[in-house]
Design an enzyme around this catalytic site. Structure first.
Site, PDB file in Angstrom:
ATOM      1  N   ASN A  24      52.894  37.367  28.269  1.00 35.44           N
ATOM      2  CA  ASN A  24      53.073  38.803  28.463  1.00 35.44           C
ATOM      3  C   ASN A  24      51.706  39.409  28.775  1.00 35.44           C
ATOM      4  O   ASN A  24      50.690  38.705  28.870  1.00 35.44           O
ATOM      5  CB  ASN A  24      53.725  39.446  27.241  1.00 35.44           C
ATOM      6  CG  ASN A  24      52.941  39.198  25.957  1.00 35.44           C
ATOM      7  OD1 ASN A  24      51.707  39.064  25.973  1.00 35.44           O
ATOM      8  ND2 ASN A  24      53.648  39.127  24.836  1.00 35.44           N
ATOM      9  N   ARG A  25      51.642  40.725  28.925  1.00 32.82           N
ATOM     10  CA  ARG A  25      50.386  41.363  29.313  1.00 32.82           C
ATOM     11  C   ARG A  25      49.312  41.203  28.232  1.00 32.82           C
ATOM     12  O   ARG A  25      48.124  41.036  28.541  1.00 32.82           O
ATOM     13  CB  ARG A  25      50.632  42.837  29.606  1.00 32.82           C
ATOM     14  CG  ARG A  25      51.446  43.086  30.875  1.00 32.82           C
ATOM     15  CD  ARG A  25      51.655  44.555  31.140  1.00 32.82           C
ATOM     16  NE  ARG A  25      52.421  45.194  30.064  1.00 32.82           N
ATOM     17  CZ  ARG A  25      52.793  46.471  30.085  1.00 32.82           C
ATOM     18  NH1 ARG A  25      52.464  47.232  31.108  1.00 32.82           N
ATOM     19  NH2 ARG A  25      53.485  46.986  29.095  1.00 32.82           N
ATOM     20  N   ARG A  26      49.715  41.261  26.979  1.00 33.05           N
ATOM     21  CA  ARG A  26      48.745  41.117  25.888  1.00 33.05           C
ATOM     22  C   ARG A  26      48.125  39.712  25.908  1.00 33.05           C
ATOM     23  O   ARG A  26      46.911  39.555  25.712  1.00 33.05           O
ATOM     24  CB  ARG A  26      49.436  41.378  24.557  1.00 33.05           C
ATOM     25  CG  ARG A  26      48.533  41.189  23.344  1.00 33.05           C
ATOM     26  CD  ARG A  26      49.282  41.502  22.065  1.00 33.05           C
ATOM     27  NE  ARG A  26      50.512  40.742  21.951  1.00 33.05           N
ATOM     28  CZ  ARG A  26      50.575  39.469  21.574  1.00 33.05           C
ATOM     29  NH1 ARG A  26      49.443  38.800  21.293  1.00 33.05           N
ATOM     30  NH2 ARG A  26      51.733  38.850  21.478  1.00 33.05           N
ATOM     31  N   GLU A  27      48.959  38.711  26.143  1.00 31.65           N
ATOM     32  CA  GLU A  27      48.457  37.336  26.180  1.00 31.65           C
ATOM     33  C   GLU A  27      47.573  37.102  27.397  1.00 31.65           C
ATOM     34  O   GLU A  27      46.587  36.348  27.332  1.00 31.65           O
ATOM     35  CB  GLU A  27      49.635  36.363  26.147  1.00 31.65           C
ATOM     36  CG  GLU A  27      50.350  36.366  24.789  1.00 31.65           C
ATOM     37  CD  GLU A  27      51.775  35.860  24.842  1.00 31.65           C
ATOM     38  OE1 GLU A  27      52.330  35.590  23.759  1.00 31.65           O
ATOM     39  OE2 GLU A  27      52.345  35.730  25.958  1.00 31.65           O
ATOM     40  N   ASP A  93      61.374  35.442  24.387  1.00 30.48           N
ATOM     41  CA  ASP A  93      62.109  34.195  24.157  1.00 30.48           C
ATOM     42  C   ASP A  93      63.280  34.070  25.120  1.00 30.48           C
ATOM     43  O   ASP A  93      63.595  32.980  25.614  1.00 30.48           O
ATOM     44  CB  ASP A  93      62.616  34.147  22.716  1.00 30.48           C
ATOM     45  CG  ASP A  93      61.476  34.141  21.712  1.00 30.48           C
ATOM     46  OD1 ASP A  93      60.431  33.547  22.023  1.00 30.48           O
ATOM     47  OD2 ASP A  93      61.632  34.728  20.634  1.00 30.48           O
TER      48      ASP A  93
END
Length: 317
Positions: A24-27, A93
């Site tokens: 995701n964007r945070r990762e 998920d």
């Protein structure tokens, strides 16, 4: 064997050898050191992340949708499909599960991303961490096959249930009616207008083509389900449309729990499907006066014998 991974380590080089990553964007921001809140930030961060991983990346972007990045190819972006997000728990998920399922079934990467995006839209329309059934996924994908349709009206059952819950919290009266609506005629219009006058939101369930054939015979419907849905969606009285493949809409009624069921006057209270269920939890069944000489069967017969439409010549003149 291709491996698809949801990366949790900040250095994507750890995952070299996997076929696909689904951060995701945070990762992505953690791996690249660049904020991934804008298109420019994502592009800059992805250049670093791709150099680390050297494989295919499917980036989930929450309300901004989903993006596919492959080395040497232009990025592909899809907007978020969700019309009503109740709970984003487990959305990532769902994406990796649906993406892997599609790839395992032999779909190409672009199609697999589209399937994953559709599955996520179904999942976040439910409360809590939720599963996505094959029927729900197929219904969400069906929206892609009707580009002319007003997309905010054609719905899947899971999305419609979420919308119905939102209407309940707003204390809006939700009505429900169903039918084949093959060759829309004044009788149909009267039913829908009268129904909408007695509720705040009206849901219309349309029999699929297969369902119509079982009920009406092999020569029906005259218009395919997509065409019938487009016509019904153009009416202001209609707020949501569902397609159902069963012979009756009982499953829809049990799931949606409408406040009112509307049917034509050719029915009786004890013959309305779902009527006793709705009355059991305090709802109502309303029979709208039947429009004389107005039916699809009658229209077909008059067309075959070249007879004029009965009862509406005064309106024309």
């Amino acid at each position: 064997m291709p491996i698809v991974a949801d990366p949790k380590r900040p250095d994507f080089s750890f995952y070299r050898g996997c076929a696909v990553l689904t951060p995701n964007r945070r990762e992505l921001a953690a791996a690249s050191g660049i904020e991934a809140d804008t298109d420019e930030g994502i592009a800059a961060g992805m250049a670093i992340a791709m150099d680390q991983f050297r494989g295919t990346v499917v980036l989930t972007r929450s309300e901004q949708g989903i993006s596919l990045f492959r080395r040497g190819l232009p990025a592909i972006h899809e907007p978020a499909r969700t019309r009503l997000a109740l709970d984003v728990s487990g959305a990532g998920d769902t994406v990796i599960a649906a993406l892997t399922l599609a790839l395992s079934s032999g779909e190409d990467m672009k199609t697999a991303m589209t399937v994953a995006n559709a599955a996520a839209a179904v999942a976040v329309s439910k409360t809590g961490t939720a599963t996505v059934t094959p029927a729900e996924l197929a219904g969400e994908m069906l929206l892609d096959s009707l580009p002319v349709l007003q997309m905010d009206k054609l719905s899947t059952l899971s999305v419609a249930c979420a919308q119905r819950e939102a209407w309940r919290r707003q204390k809006l009266v939700v009505g429900f009616t169903n039918g084949c609506f093959d060759l829309l005629h004044p009788g149909h219009v009267k039913l829908l207008k009268e129904a909408k006058s007695q509720c705040d939101r009206l849901i219309v369930a349309l029999n699929t083509d297969a369902s119509v054939r079982r009920l009406k015979g092999p020569e029906r419907p005259l218009q395919m389900e997509g065409a019938r849905a487009i016509v019904i969606s153009a009416l202001d009285a209609v707020d949501a449309i569902l397609l159902f493949d069963e012979d009756t809409p009982m499953e829809l009624i049990a799931s949606l729990r409408p406040d009112v069921i509307f049917k034509g006057g050719d029915y009786t209270l004890d013959t309305v499907v779902g009527g006793s269920l709705v009355q059991g939890y305090g709802g109502r069944v309303v029979l709208v006066d039947f429009a004389a000489d107005q039916s699809t069967t009658g229209l077909i017969e008059r067309a075959r014998t070249r007879q004029p439409t009965i009862g509406y010549s005064e309106v024309v003149h």
